[in-house]
Design an enzyme around this catalytic site. Structure first.
Site: not given
Ligand code: 4NP
Length: 160
Positions: A10, A13, A15-17, A124
């Site tokens: 993702c 790294n 939240c989702r992955s 996201d």
């Molecule tokens: P992820 O979510 O891609 O599912 O881990 C996010 C976590 C942090 C951020 C963006 C998406 N960020 O911009 O910090």
């Protein structure tokens, strides 16, 4: 026997992955398959070394799924080290494609394997509320079933 390697990708790294890694690993463990190595990473570097977002950890805990990960960034080598590289959304897929012109991994978007909502993004959830994390969990749960069936079929792994 060499392990089948699966990498979930993702942006951050956190939240989702890492949740995808945990959900998929749990299914592999329950199926009694020891022949897989499962990891996750992000295309961005903002959260390197961080634990998963507390909301991802809470949703994993709600579903009795263990989670153990520290964020790391996707590398070019991942695209030849892993057999399957699974992105969460179109932007992830674009960034995976940009990193290497000669990947050997098969790359897919996670919801290609979702029985409800094929080929849509796993959205996201970072800037939203807790309910977004449960919804992401449901997508990852369904998609993991489809992905595991695909891999089992491809590698002739018998159902136990
Ligand atoms: P992820 O979510 O891609 O599912 O881990 C996010 C976590 C942090 C951020 C963006 C998406 N960020 O911009 O910090």
């Amino acid at each position: 026997m060499t392990k089948i390697k699966v990498l979930f990708v993702c942006l951050g790294n956190i939240c989702r992955s890492p949740l995808a890694e945990a959900v998929f690993s749990d299914k592999v463990r329950r199926a009694g398959l020891e022949s897989m190595l499962i990891d996750s990473c992000g295309t961005g570097g903002y959260h390197i070394g961080h634990l998963p977002d507390p909301r991802s950890m809470a949703v994993a805990s709600d579903h009795n799924i263990p989670m153990d990960h520290r964020a790391r960034r996707l590398t070019k080598a991942d695209l030849t080290d892993f057999d399957y590289v699974i992105g969460m959304d179109d932007e992830n897929m674009y960034n995976i494609g940009k990193l290497s012109s000669s990947p050997t991994a098969e790359t897919f978007k996670m919801r290609k394997f979702d029985s409800e909502g094929e080929d849509k993004d796993v959205p996201d959830p970072y800037y939203g509320g807790d309910e977004g994390f449960e919804s992401v969990y449901q997508m990852l749960d369904r998609s993991s079933d489809g992905l595991l069936a695909y891999i089992r079929n491809k590698h002739g792994l018998d159902r136990s």
